[in-house]
Design a protein around this motif. Structure first.
Motif, PDB file in Angstrom:
ATOM      1  N   THR A  13       0.835  -1.205   0.000  1.00 34.29           N
ATOM      2  CA  THR A  13       0.000   0.000   0.000  1.00 34.29           C
ATOM      3  C   THR A  13       0.872   1.259   0.000  1.00 34.29           C
ATOM      4  O   THR A  13       0.582   2.228  -0.695  1.00 34.29           O
ATOM      5  CB  THR A  13      -0.925   0.003   1.237  1.00 34.29           C
ATOM      6  OG1 THR A  13      -1.733  -1.172   1.201  1.00 34.29           O
ATOM      7  CG2 THR A  13      -1.823   1.226   1.251  1.00 34.29           C
ATOM      8  N   GLU A  14       1.950   1.223   0.772  1.00 33.24           N
ATOM      9  CA  GLU A  14       2.813   2.409   0.863  1.00 33.24           C
ATOM     10  C   GLU A  14       3.705   2.546  -0.375  1.00 33.24           C
ATOM     11  O   GLU A  14       4.294   3.608  -0.600  1.00 33.24           O
ATOM     12  CB  GLU A  14       3.687   2.356   2.121  1.00 33.24           C
ATOM     13  CG  GLU A  14       2.914   2.159   3.414  1.00 33.24           C
ATOM     14  CD  GLU A  14       2.070   3.348   3.843  1.00 33.24           C
ATOM     15  OE1 GLU A  14       2.617   4.433   4.039  1.00 33.24           O
ATOM     16  OE2 GLU A  14       0.839   3.185   3.962  1.00 33.24           O
ATOM     17  N   ALA A  15       3.832   1.459  -1.144  1.00 34.45           N
ATOM     18  CA  ALA A  15       4.713   1.511  -2.308  1.00 34.45           C
ATOM     19  C   ALA A  15       4.064   2.246  -3.479  1.00 34.45           C
ATOM     20  O   ALA A  15       4.755   2.806  -4.335  1.00 34.45           O
ATOM     21  CB  ALA A  15       5.100   0.097  -2.735  1.00 34.45           C
ATOM     22  N   VAL A  16       2.747   2.267  -3.511  1.00 35.05           N
ATOM     23  CA  VAL A  16       2.056   3.010  -4.569  1.00 35.05           C
ATOM     24  C   VAL A  16       2.328   4.506  -4.364  1.00 35.05           C
ATOM     25  O   VAL A  16       2.175   5.016  -3.258  1.00 35.05           O
ATOM     26  CB  VAL A  16       0.533   2.739  -4.504  1.00 35.05           C
ATOM     27  CG1 VAL A  16      -0.227   3.654  -5.457  1.00 35.05           C
ATOM     28  CG2 VAL A  16       0.232   1.278  -4.803  1.00 35.05           C
ATOM     29  N   ASP A  17       2.782   5.177  -5.410  1.00 34.09           N
ATOM     30  CA  ASP A  17       3.007   6.622  -5.315  1.00 34.09           C
ATOM     31  C   ASP A  17       1.726   7.292  -4.811  1.00 34.09           C
ATOM     32  O   ASP A  17       0.649   7.050  -5.355  1.00 34.09           O
ATOM     33  CB  ASP A  17       3.370   7.168  -6.707  1.00 34.09           C
ATOM     34  CG  ASP A  17       3.866   8.601  -6.643  1.00 34.09           C
ATOM     35  OD1 ASP A  17       3.252   9.433  -5.932  1.00 34.09           O
ATOM     36  OD2 ASP A  17       4.871   8.896  -7.297  1.00 34.09           O
ATOM     37  N   TYR A  18       1.861   8.103  -3.772  1.00 34.05           N
ATOM     38  CA  TYR A  18       0.643   8.676  -3.178  1.00 34.05           C
ATOM     39  C   TYR A  18      -0.087   9.590  -4.155  1.00 34.05           C
ATOM     40  O   TYR A  18      -1.249   9.893  -3.954  1.00 34.05           O
ATOM     41  CB  TYR A  18       0.957   9.391  -1.853  1.00 34.05           C
ATOM     42  CG  TYR A  18       1.571  10.761  -1.982  1.00 34.05           C
ATOM     43  CD1 TYR A  18       2.880  10.919  -2.408  1.00 34.05           C
ATOM     44  CD2 TYR A  18       0.839  11.905  -1.669  1.00 34.05           C
ATOM     45  CE1 TYR A  18       3.441  12.168  -2.516  1.00 34.05           C
ATOM     46  CE2 TYR A  18       1.391  13.166  -1.778  1.00 34.05           C
ATOM     47  CZ  TYR A  18       2.696  13.294  -2.206  1.00 34.05           C
ATOM     48  OH  TYR A  18       3.250  14.542  -2.320  1.00 34.05           O
TER      49      TYR A  18
END
Ligand code: NDP
Ligand code: NDP
Lengths: 302, 302
Positions: free
Chosen positions: A114-119
């Motif tokens: 989830t955190e790896a997806v560019d915000y």
């Protein structure tokens, strides 16, 4: 159903359909300028429920005139491979939204993914940075999670006042309860967040002008708890056995609908209440993302 | 004051002092292993209040046996220069906590500066990533903001039950109200977040087992609103004119203390309630950060 009761039902199905029709027009205009919103979904494995969710999202994206990419990966994919795939999508300027269908197999850490997806492409709104900005007074998230956003949109569509109202949210999950609480607070409701450790839930609900139920327990919110005139948004989607259905079950909400509707001024049904809004808001997030990129209000992410 | 009332007072001054004494011992042990916690503060300009806050933090750090760096920069520093300075500290493995004293001059964007501090050195706990992780059910922030953390620590020190209790937080700022709400929720209180648009505040407060006031208005929380037996944490620190004082003023809280203490089971005074906890929790955050770095539970940030 008597007409005066029927008039209380918030028709999420039609509202969602209209939102998607409007987005379709907006996308047509964007395309004329050379901007095609593009949703990419990564699905790991082939769970039946995931298949059906992904299919719904794909259909909605295509219907709206977006570009759509589906990467279906085997259960055996490693976390490193998945991260590499996300990273490639993060760096692909043609992609405006990346969605990794949850749940993931056990050997993959959902938090890391989830955190790896560019915000800036986090159209699900689950990234901690977007969550943090949702919570901060003077900041705005780039994306708000689709179901909570849909709940608020329904309140607005039916003209429900929010500022200064008492709101009670039952359930505090990352994907529904907590963000919906934050949105209500941002709109100046006085909100109470309830959960499995809450005592005297009925008394608390009784004080609410706005009730949002996101628990996942069939009819656990008793109709008699609803204050006269309150607006009720029922996110719960619970299968209960029903031998009259071909599938053997039907879906009911978290709220005891038939009693609650006697007290509420407006209420969502299950199905066809919040459900259709989730997909509509996902499409909305895609359009927001594509426009933000295209209009250059942000630096591109490449 | 009568002894039975006096016994109700939560002595933040002594609690804070003890925490700092224990941290000092912990730091002595860390030093034997070659790890010296190091706090770096950047102060822009020379506001009188900022001078005094920075001095207090410096004194506490030095007393605890930490390394301490103060960069005092002129009002004229540019945002780019400030960012470069932060970046250097982010990359300095000897520094475990970076604190940019707020407020900053108008030509500098506080949000950009706050997000520029590496979230792994964000001992103030203001970074959106730490805020996002605070809000997420299955995650933990690396740091929690000092004043909210101090409020909860006080509740724990006096043995106040939290799980299942009704809590009311008045004020929803990024630095106090909102994170304290989140912490209460994480500890399974059923919490209500109140603010300037809240109606019937008195009635809402009356239901609370735990009241946390962080408004900044002298004595606005009426003593009669406090339920018998409730625990009251008063974060407010408001100067009111007092000709008997050399300074011409004295500090009072947000709560009408003399009436509230008749109803509360425990209550913090102002000053010497929450105030001393903020500094103690900053020192605590520094020790947490240094240990995390030293013990290698996280990759170093260089
Ligand atoms: N598009 C749509 O329509 C969507 C519908 N849903 C539906 O919404 C519902 C909730 O989903 P989700 O948020 O993911 O669920 P979760 O299981 O993640 O969270 C459920 C929440 O309900 C709380 N809860 C459980 N039991 C009780 C109780 N007895 N009293 C009060 N609170 C209780 C839990 O408390 P605690 O935190 O203490 O455990 C938890 O916070 C489900 O039915 C789901 O199918 C979800 C997403 C989208
Ligand atoms: N170490 C310590 O002891 C510290 C003490 N403080 C003190 O705590 C207090 C609050 O600080 P801070 O959070 O920074 O303040 P802010 O001014 O940032 O926030 C004040 C909050 O109070 C709310 N509010 C204002 N008026 C009312 C009202 N009439 N009824 C209900 N709510 C109201 C505001 O609502 P809205 O959001 O709608 O505007 C806002 O959320 C101050 O006195 C400050 O000095 C602060 C930090 C550290």
């Amino acid at each position: 159903m008597e007409p005066e009761l029927k008039a209380k039902i918030i028709d999420g199905f039609t509202i969602g359909k209209n939102i998607r029709a409007n987005l379709k027009l907006e996308i047509e205009e964007l395309k004329k300028k050379g901007c095609v919103p593009h949703l990419a979904i990564i699905q790991v494995g082939a769970r039946e429920d995931s298949n059906s969710y992904v299919r719904m999202k794909q259909r909605a994206a295509v219907e709206a005139g977006m570009d759509f990419t589906l990467r279906k990966e085997p259960e055996s994919i490693t976390q490193a491979e998945l991260l590499a795939m996300i990273n490639k999508m993060n760096n692909d300027p043609a992609i405006h939204g990346i969605l990794v269908q949850l749940p993931l197999p056990k050997h993959i850490d959902e938090k890391v993914i989830t955190e790896a997806v560019d915000y800036r492409k986090d159209v699900d709104g689950f990234h901690s940075l977007n969550m943090g900005k949702l919570v901060k007074k003077d900041e705005d998230p780039l994306f708000v999670a689709c179901t909570p956003k849909g709940c608020i949109r329904l309140l607005k569509e039916v003209g429900c006042p929010i500022s200064g109202q008492r709101a009670v949210v039952i359930g505090r999950s990352n994907i529904v309860g907590m963000p919906v609480f934050q949105l209500l607070n941002r709109l100046d409701a006085t909100a109470t967040l309830c959960h499995s450790r809450t005592k005297n839930l009925g008394e608390i609900v009784k004080q609410a002008d706005i009730v949002i139920a996101a628990v996942g327990r069939a009819r656990m919110v008793k109709g008699e708890w609803i204050k006269d005139g309150a607006v009720v948004i029922d996110v719960g989607t619970n299968p209960v056995p029903d031998s009259t259905k071909k599938s053997g079950y039907r879906l009911v909400g978290d709220v005891e609908f038939d009693v609650a509707i006697q007290h509420a001024s407006r209420i969502t049904p299950v199905p066809k209440g919040v459900g259709p809004m989730t997909i509509a808001m996902l499409m909305d997030n895609l359009v927001i993302s594509a426009k933000r990129y295209f209009e250059g209000t942000r630096a591109p992410w490449t």
